[in-house]
Design an enzyme around this catalytic site. Structure first.
Site, PDB file in Angstrom:
ATOM      1  N   HIS A 271       0.839  -1.198   0.000  1.00 16.83           N
ATOM      2  CA  HIS A 271       0.000   0.000   0.000  1.00 16.83           C
ATOM      3  C   HIS A 271       0.868   1.239   0.000  1.00 16.83           C
ATOM      4  O   HIS A 271       2.035   1.199   0.382  1.00 16.83           O
ATOM      5  CB  HIS A 271      -0.926   0.021   1.217  1.00 16.83           C
ATOM      6  CG  HIS A 271      -0.207  -0.008   2.528  1.00 16.83           C
ATOM      7  ND1 HIS A 271       0.312  -1.173   3.061  1.00 16.83           N
ATOM      8  CD2 HIS A 271       0.118   0.969   3.416  1.00 16.83           C
ATOM      9  CE1 HIS A 271       0.894  -0.912   4.213  1.00 16.83           C
ATOM     10  NE2 HIS A 271       0.797   0.386   4.454  1.00 16.83           N
TER      11      HIS A 271
ATOM     12  N   CYS B 125       1.745   3.764  11.832  1.00 15.31           N
ATOM     13  CA  CYS B 125       2.711   3.262  10.861  1.00 15.31           C
ATOM     14  C   CYS B 125       3.036   4.393   9.886  1.00 15.31           C
ATOM     15  O   CYS B 125       2.376   5.437   9.900  1.00 15.31           O
ATOM     16  CB  CYS B 125       2.179   2.034  10.121  1.00 15.31           C
ATOM     17  SG  CYS B 125       0.788   2.365   9.027  1.00 15.31           S
TER      18      CYS B 125
END
Length: 693
Positions: free
Chosen positions: A65, A204
């Site tokens: 991603h 993250c």
């Protein structure tokens, strides 16, 4: 809002065998629907995110991603692989692959929907249904939330009805909105006793997938353990701070993150477990048990938590060895120092170019500046650059300490670095001062402090005590030996001649080309810039700087030339990367060769190292000098013996090019390799494609 995933974005028979090929196959489906405008640019962004941390998760899941300027709207693509694809998970290959594409400026509603998918992936019933679903439309509807795993198992959902279903933000995002309440309502098995309470923070680098998967995993583990666990997800859609009352009532804290926790001081004074985000996904029960054990022992954090490695530079978890942590601390200082080196060095070099080599003798421009005289402008640039260079050692020391102890390390680190300059200990003193400052702060933070004093610890107590200790050690204990070592190193460099200088040039060339911008490359570059970080560097220091820059230009230029002269040995993607490598190479950006090295390291890296060693040794042989720490071909006018310098670069590039062409030509062609598919073009969505890393 159009569907984020449709049947056209699903491949239930994904044939790719590598993560790069899988990303390409799914991305091509996005391109076909107009969701991605530039396939290669988007894949480069995916690869850059993958390089930060593998996206494979336990349980057979891969979630490549990224955020990208090449994405027109938030999009999901799903592929199911029968053979499995390695995404770096500890338990083996992934058979469920989700490619998540978010625009660079995606709005909160879309990102919330993406985050809900990440939470769903922690649901075994959901992933089981994806493994058994028979139609692409049904799979898309299941991911959107239009049908349930039970519907799939019972055969109640058809592909036609799934294709026509429309998702809503509320239906998909509901698990995210309700998660904190669900965790708060969880009670221990013994209703008569107050359950253990934990607050957690997850984050993250992109804030889309791992952030929410870690939150879901921790919440599930909390329910199983009978504890109250509430998670604050600091994701791309922003974050809502936990209620201060909830934080105050918590018995322990878990940080599962790969970027700094925002407003971390809120959680000070409590038992804390600090790990990387993947630990929150893969071993949540262990983290809960660990924080309960810390609470039982009465182990709490100080005002500036110091457990584990600092979040600023962490890319791993608490199991990292000391050597890995030391490298990250040092690279923290170097990374913050390099902009000062580049700006100051180029300004000084321009000052010499405009005002001549006696410009360092010019009076202060505050006292003497004539607008119409070139010498005055040269003196101005030189003196600005000198001021910038004056920050190098303090910044190096300050941010090494920052890498170790976060913000409390900055003051003693900068003070120690400034003292290093005062006692002529130079860069060696800066390295020592930074490590000492970070260690002193970490030691102070381990001391138990009364609650009444915690508020003044980070502002008064820690800066005062740590600066005094670092100052004493630098002035009285270790400063003089380090200054002597620095002088010895400088004298040795100044005395380098003949064979010794050539061998040093070859060694630095090897280091510059070994990891292409990595730690070894940075060590060689820092060694070179340290020598010219003075107003009047020696000839030996300028020769070393010239050799380092010349060698660093070789890898990308060699790969660019190789793709030009023998394009059939490279994939279409690599040939496109070769065009960009020309510009990166002449600009002294070694990272331009990384896609080639990642795809074929055994052929590319040795070839680059040989060429770099030749260039470095020739540069030293030709007595080429350089006052600027960066700039590539654009600072050739500032180079001593520029024509021979260019010859040295050309020689290394030609040798590296010849080696990589020969080595690639010797390999046996195999199905799917670039050599057997030189003219391959974009295939239909789902077709296997070779890619560069």
């Amino acid at each position: 809002m159009s569907d984020m995933i449709t049947a056209e974005l699903v491949d239930l028979d994904l044939s790719a065998t590598t993560k790069e090929a899988a990303a390409r196959a799914l991305a091509e489906r996005m391109v076909a629907l107009g969701r991605v405008t530039d396939l290669e640019g988007f894949l480069a962004d995916v690869a850059a995110r993958e390089a930060q941390m593998p996206t494979g998760l336990d349980g057979g899941i891969g979630i490549p991603h990224c955020r990208s300027a090449h994405v027109t709207e938030p999009t999901l693509a799903f592929g199911r692989s029968a053979a499995g694809i390695d995404f770096g998970a500890a338990d083996g290959p992934a058979d469920l692959i989700f490619l998540i594409a978010a625009p660079a400026g995606a709005d909160d509603a879309h990102l919330t929907i993406l985050s809900s998918l990440a939470r769903q992936l922690m649901n075994a019933e959901f992933t089981g249904a994806l493994r058994s679903v028979g139609g692409a439309g049904t799979a898309a509807a299941l991911i959107r939330g239009d049908v349930t795993p039970g519907d799939v198992e019972a055969g109640e959902a058809s592909s036609d009805s799934a294709d026509s279903a429309q998702p809503t933000a509320d239906s998909v995002a509901a698990p995210v909105v309700a998660s904190a309440d669900a965790a708060t309502d969880t009670t221990a098995p013994d209703a008569g006793a107050r359950p253990f309470r934990i607050v957690a923070v997850t984050s993250c680098p992109t804030g889309i997938a791992h952030t929410y998967m870690a939150a879901e995993s921790l919440e599930n583990a909390g329910r199983e353990a009978g504890v109250e666990l509430v998670v604050e997800t600091q994701g791309s859609a922003g974050f809502t701070r936990l209620d201060p009352a909830v934080v105050a009532a918590a018995d322990g804290v878990i940080f599962a993150h790969d970027v700094p926790v925002r407003d971390k001081d809120r959680f000070a004074g409590k038992p804390t477990v600090d790990v990387g985000v993947k630990a929150g996904i893969n071993r949540p029960a262990e983290l809960i048990a660990e924080v309960r054990e810390k609470a039982a022992r009465g182990e709490v954090t100080a005002a500036a938590p110091a457990s584990g490695s600092t979040p600023v530079e962490r890319s791993g978890d608490s199991t990292e060895g000391y050597g890995t942590k030391l490298r990250k601390w040092l690279m923290s200082g170097v990374s913050y120092m390099v902009p000062f080196v580049a700006a100051g060095g180029l300004l000084i070099a321009l000052g010499f170019a405009i005002g001549g080599y006696k410009i360092n003798k010019a009076p202060s421009v505050m006292d003497h500046f004539i607008w119409t005289q070139a010498d005055s402008w040269g003196a101005l640039l030189f003196q600005i650059g000198g001021v910038a260079f004056g920050f190098l050692v303090p910044v190096l020391a300050g941010y090494i300490a920052y890498g170790m102890a976060d913000r409390p390390g900055l003051v003693p680190g900068f003070v120690g670095g400034a003292i290093s300059l005062t006692i002529n200990a130079g860069f060696l003193g800066g390295l020592a001062a930074g490590l000492i400052a970070g260690g002193v702060v970490l030691g102070i933070q381990k001391v138990r402090i009364p609650a009444a004093l915690r508020g003044i610890m980070p502002v008064v107590v820690i800066p005062l005590i740590s600066s005094a200790i670092v100052g004493f050690l630098m002035f009285v204990v270790i400063g003089k030996p380090i200054a002597s070592a620095q002088k010895g190193l400088t004298d040795w460099l100044n005395g380098l001649t003949g064979t010794n200088a050539i061998l040093l040039g070859a060694l630095l060339g090897l280091m510059m080309c070994f990891d292409l911008g990595g730690p070894v490359n940075k060590v060689a570059y820092t060694f070179a810039t340290a020598g010219i970080a003075v107003s009047n560097p020696s000839d030996s220091a300028m020769k070393i700087m010239a050799a380092v820059m010349a060698a660093g230009m070789v890898p990308p230029l060699a790969m660019a030339l190789a793709t030009t002269v023998r394009g059939k040995l490279f994939t279409p993607t690599e040939r496109e990367n070769g065009k960009a490598a020309w510009v990166l190479g002449i600009s002294f950006i070694s990272e331009g060769a990384i896609p080639f090295a990642a795809a074929d390291p055994l052929r590319v890296i040795p070839s680059a190292m040989v060429g770099g060693a030749i260039t470095g040794s020739l540069s030293m042989t030709f007595d080429a000098t350089l006052r600027a720490p960066h700039g590539g071909i654009f600072v050739v006018p500032l180079i001593g013996n520029p024509l021979l310098y260019l010859v040295a670069i050309a020689a290394g590039v030609c040798v590296s090019t010849a080696m990589v062409v020969v080595l690639k030509g010797l390999r046996k062609p195999a199905a799917g390799t670039p050599a057997s598919e030189p003219g391959e073009t974009a295939a239909a969505p789902g077709a296997k494609q070779p890619v560069a890393a």
